[in-house]
Design an enzyme around this catalytic site. Structure first.
Site, PDB file in Angstrom:
ATOM      1  CG  ASP A 101      42.349  93.588  56.019  1.00 49.89           C
ATOM      2  OD1 ASP A 101      41.322  94.107  55.546  1.00 49.89           O
ATOM      3  OD2 ASP A 101      43.398  93.435  55.369  1.00 49.89           O
TER       4      ASP A 101
ATOM      5  N   GLY B 196      49.463 112.664  50.605  1.00 52.92           N
ATOM      6  CA  GLY B 196      48.068 112.457  50.251  1.00 52.92           C
ATOM      7  C   GLY B 196      47.238 112.925  51.433  1.00 52.92           C
TER       8      GLY B 196
ATOM      9  CG  HIS C 120      44.696  95.501  52.428  1.00 54.36           C
ATOM     10  ND1 HIS C 120      43.900  95.366  53.540  1.00 54.36           N
ATOM     11  CD2 HIS C 120      44.473  96.762  51.958  1.00 54.36           C
ATOM     12  CE1 HIS C 120      43.227  96.494  53.733  1.00 54.36           C
ATOM     13  NE2 HIS C 120      43.551  97.341  52.788  1.00 54.36           N
TER      14      HIS C 120
ATOM     15  N   GLY D 273      43.619 111.010  54.453  1.00 53.09           N
ATOM     16  CA  GLY D 273      44.708 111.880  54.908  1.00 53.09           C
ATOM     17  C   GLY D 273      44.303 112.894  55.962  1.00 53.09           C
TER      18      GLY D 273
END
Length: 338
Positions: free
Chosen positions: A173, A31, A200, A37
């Site tokens: 986070d 990706g 998450h 990416g």
């Protein structure tokens, strides 16, 4: 609880360099031409920890790889396109990072991404199980609370499952918690370390402000507002981008930070600690994010929850039912995936 080495990793990232002597790691980004990416690949290319950088996506990878290859750092960059070229891309990889999938738009939850991203993650991790079964697998694609169970089930199907090598990258986070606490207290964010446990997404994101280094205190109303901001920080970016995507640059930074910590640990550095969403027996749910001591073979030791405040204990209890549902959804999808 989180090691100051994690802070050192973050500080090194800010300077655009990695944290230890040269390494010969091969890292793949799947990706690699998307919003996460591309900047993630740039950060990895800039690191002396990476000697080979393989990139695969369904479009634009040859051009982006050519662009990256002109940068005066040692990592050799190769671009691959589509599923047909995945075997060559993954061959000999030490670490695979997967940010592939569609981003959130305003009004969407991470769970709304499930139908599209679940198939993408299942397909890509199937290729990993076949072509680099020993690699460390770092999943960024949301919803992480479901895509990690999918990845585990795929590796089980192929008889190559090792729970110590499959990570849901929740580092953003922690990065956000460090930043927001530092802003409120007038501190250098590079010297703030807040463990974030749970999952998450939304209320499953549980910042342990009571375990912050250096120690900080907030009135309860301010603590609740800070916690809510950390939990909904992704939505803050989605709304600010007004339909143009979700967090990409900060996620790329966080993803690179996690990969650099992992590579440091794999090359023998001691005391490397990062939080990640992994197979766990710390709570009643089978996957949970906690601080992990990393080593040459992945997770060396799960450091657990530590001492929680009553407020944090309530958040853990509230998160478990949602985590249970998201995990089950991922496992059931993987079982039916052909």
């Amino acid at each position: 609880m989180l090691s100051r080495l994690s802070t050192a990793t973050a500080a090194a990232l800010r300077r655009g360099i990695a944290t230890s002597a040269q390494n010969n790691a091969k890292v793949a980004v799947l990706g690699a031409s998307g919003g996460i990416g591309q900047p993630l690949s740039l950060l990895l290319k800039n690191s002396p920890l990476v000697s080979k950088l393989s990139r695969d996506d369904i479009a634009h990878t040859p051009g982006v790889a050519a662009d990256l290859s002109h940068i005066e750092t040692r990592a050799n960059v190769k671009g691959f396109m589509g599923p047909e070229q995945l075997p060559e891309c993954l061959k000999g990889c030490d670490v695979v990072v997967i940010p592939a999938g569609v981003p959130r738009k305003p009004g969407m939850t991470r769970d709304d991404l499930f139908n599209t991203n679940a198939s993408i993650v299942a397909s890509l991790t199937t290729a990993c199980a076949k072509h680099c079964p020993e690699a460390m697998i770092c999943i960024i694609s949301n919803p992480v609370n479901s895509t990690i169970p999918i990845t585990s089930e795929v590796f089980k199907k192929h008889g190559v499952y090792n729970p110590n090598k499959i990570f849901g990258v929740t580092t953003l986070d922690i990065v956000r918690a460090n930043t927001f606490v530092a802003e409120l207290k007038g501190l250098d964010p590079a010297r703030v370390t807040v463990p974030v446990i749970g999952g998450h997404a939304g209320k499953t994101i549980i910042p342990l402000i009571s375990q912050c280094t250096p120690k900080v205190e907030f009135p309860q109303d301010q603590l609740e507002k800070l916690t809510a901001r950390i939990q909904e920080a992704g939505t803050e970016v989605v709304q600010a981008k007004a339909g143009a995507g979700s967090a990409t640059l900060s996620m790329a930074y966080a993803g690179a930070r996690f990969v650099f910590s992992l590579l440091d640990a794999m090359s023998g550095k001691q005391g490397v600690v990062e939080c990640a969403f992994v197979r766990s027996d710390v709570t009643e749910v089978p996957y949970f994010s906690t601080p992990l001591q990393l080593g040459k073979k992945g997770i060396e030791k799960n450091l657990g929850l530590g001492k929680l405040s009553p407020f944090e204990e309530k958040m853990v209890a509230a998160a478990l039912p949602e985590l249970k549902g998201s995990i089950k959804k991922g496992e059931e999808f993987a079982k039916n995936f052909k």
